[in-house]
Design an enzyme around this catalytic site. Structure first.
Site, PDB file in Angstrom:
ATOM      1  N   ASP A 393      39.509  73.546  69.030  1.00 20.69           N
ATOM      2  CA  ASP A 393      38.461  73.837  68.246  1.00 20.69           C
ATOM      3  C   ASP A 393      37.317  72.860  67.970  1.00 20.69           C
ATOM      4  OD1 ASP A 393      36.819  74.429  66.125  1.00 20.69           O
ATOM      5  OD2 ASP A 393      38.514  75.431  64.313  1.00 20.69           O
ATOM      6  N   HIS A 394      36.334  72.951  68.754  1.00 26.30           N
ATOM      7  CA  HIS A 394      34.881  72.276  68.893  1.00 26.30           C
ATOM      8  C   HIS A 394      33.557  71.863  67.231  1.00 26.30           C
ATOM      9  CE1 HIS A 394      32.205  69.982  71.657  1.00 26.30           C
ATOM     10  NE2 HIS A 394      31.955  71.091  72.567  1.00 26.30           N
ATOM     11  N   ARG A 395      34.430  72.165  66.756  1.00 28.51           N
ATOM     12  CA  ARG A 395      34.193  72.100  65.260  1.00 28.51           C
ATOM     13  C   ARG A 395      34.413  70.148  65.057  1.00 28.51           C
ATOM     14  NH1 ARG A 395      35.355  76.567  61.465  1.00 28.51           N
ATOM     15  NH2 ARG A 395      37.550  76.305  62.583  1.00 28.51           N
TER      16      ARG A 395
END
Length: 423
Positions: A393-395
């Site tokens: 998850d790049h968040r």
């Protein structure tokens, strides 16, 4: 008077279940709480107990049926004590009629419906107009995680009840800020019959659950996949030399290696709380392992991996995978994971993009190792190289730390003795 047993809610927001097995026959005498039928609710197999003691007079379902909550599934004639005598016509055909009656006569006494006492649905107050919004605990949790105000979500359930799917549809249609809009309208399919012969098959409970979870994960998580190669030549030689005890699989070693790295890089063992603007770091290490079954994909969870040896993990993994294939998992076996591993090495492939199992933030994919020419100690030699694919998850996770995590994992698998230090 006969008891009409209607299927009651088994899990929140599960409206349809699939019949795995019927455990009684017409004429059987059953006791209260005796299992009558096993059903598949999402990915968990659940037993439905009898509401009372008595004799089974009708079975209105069969194996493989898709059964809705509230549907009549059994008729039970109470046995002796506690059964009130009733002159009312039973729900079967009268003896003096040659044809079965289509429905009980209006004047007949209403049969007892064996359902659990109605539960008052938990409610949430919408912040905009103080209107009471019916919603269950899991629905409220998802709404909090996605930062959605339930007051803005159209409820499709009974009396406007908001379900998890309503929240997910709202997010897909308007984003997670809860500011506007509704769900995306799915265009109708073309008439495939116009082009040739088709066959329609109902989706199984497991397939429906997989579709919901994958749609949710893909619509929420901004995915990135980091790939790397691990030289497992020495590792495989070591692994195959261990002949005592349970078979030590690559997945068992990978689970142990991953837990070591989850402690070094705790962000991979976290979840993002959008509503609270915070990252939740978990101090426990439960690893989900994808299992391919004839009924579909299941992801049972092995708990406290950090506290178990590689041999113990291999033994538990074999046991839980077998229970998954026999459809013997319950809800406890499928929840509480913090990280997931999916191993396609037994099938093949050179890499793939696994989908993060939301609300987790990362998943490791393992592909089949193959001999490749590699420069090793200054010479070109054949080495067994295994592809690793880490989706995240790049968040929450940046590319640099994902690359470090994957490289470190590759190095641990290349040196099994280093891994044993942490075992």
């Amino acid at each position: 008077m006969s008891i009409e047993f209607k299927l009651q809610a088994l899990k929140e927001n599960v409206e349809i279940v699939e019949v795995n097995a019927i455990k009684v026959n017409v004429g059987d005498i059953v006791t209260k709480d005796q299992p009558l039928v096993e059903v598949q609710a999402d990915k968990a197999a659940l037993e439905v107990p009898s509401p009372a003691a008595g004799k089974i007079t009708q079975i209105l379902i069969k194996q493989g049926d898709q059964v809705k909550i509230g549907q009549l599934i059994f008729v039970i004639d109470p046995a002796g004590a506690g059964a009130a005598a009733s002159p009312a016509t039973p729900p079967t055909a009268p003896q003096n009629s040659a044809k079965p009656a289509p429905a009980p006569a209006p004047a007949a006494a209403v049969p007892v419906v064996a359902t659990a006492a109605a539960k008052v649905a938990p409610i949430v107050l919408a912040h905009d107009d103080n209107k009471v919004i019916p919603a269950g605990p899991s629905t409220r949790r998802i709404a909090r995680e996605l930062g959605v105000d339930l007051g803005h979500v159209p409820g499709t359930g009974r009396h406007g009840r908001v379900s998890e799917d309503d929240v997910r549809s709202y997010v897909r249609g308007s984003g997670s800020n809860g500011s506007s809009g509704g769900s995306i309208s799915v265009p109708p399919l073309p008439r495939f019959e116009d082009f040739g012969t088709v066959e329609k098959q109902p989706m199984s409970a497991i397939r429906r659950a997989t579709a919901r979870q994958m749609s949710l994960s893909w619509s929420i998580v901004p995915h990135v996949t980091q790939s790397d190669l691990s030289d497992i030549t020495d590792f495989e030689a070591f692994r195959k030399s261990q002949t005592k005890g349970p078979k030590l699989t690559i997945s068992a070693f990978a689970m142990k290696a991953v837990v070591v790295l989850l402690k070094e890089y705790p962000v991979f063992n976290s979840s993002i709380d959008v509503a609270g603007n915070q990252i939740i770091h978990k101090k426990f290490y439960n690893i989900g392992v994808a299992v391919d079954t004839e009924n579909g994909l299941l992801v049972p969870v092995i708990r406290d991996v950090d506290k178990k040896s590689i041999a113990e993990l291999a033994e538990e993994l074999t046991s839980i995978a077998e229970r998954a294939r026999q459809r013997k998992l319950d809800s406890k076996d499928l929840t509480g994971g913090t990280f997931t591993i999916t191993n396609l090495g037994g099938i093949g492939g050179t890499g793939f993009t696994p989908i993060v199992n939301y609300p987790e933030v990362a998943i490791l994919g393992i592909s089949r190792g193959r001999l490749e020419p590699v420069v090793h100690n200054g010479e070109i030699v054949p080495r067994l190289m295994m592809p690793l694919s880490l989706s995240y998850d790049h968040r929450v996770i940046d590319g640099a730390i994902a690359a470090r995590f994957t490289r470190r994992l590759a190095e641990m698998l290349e040196n099994p003795y280093q891994l044993l230090i942490h075992a």
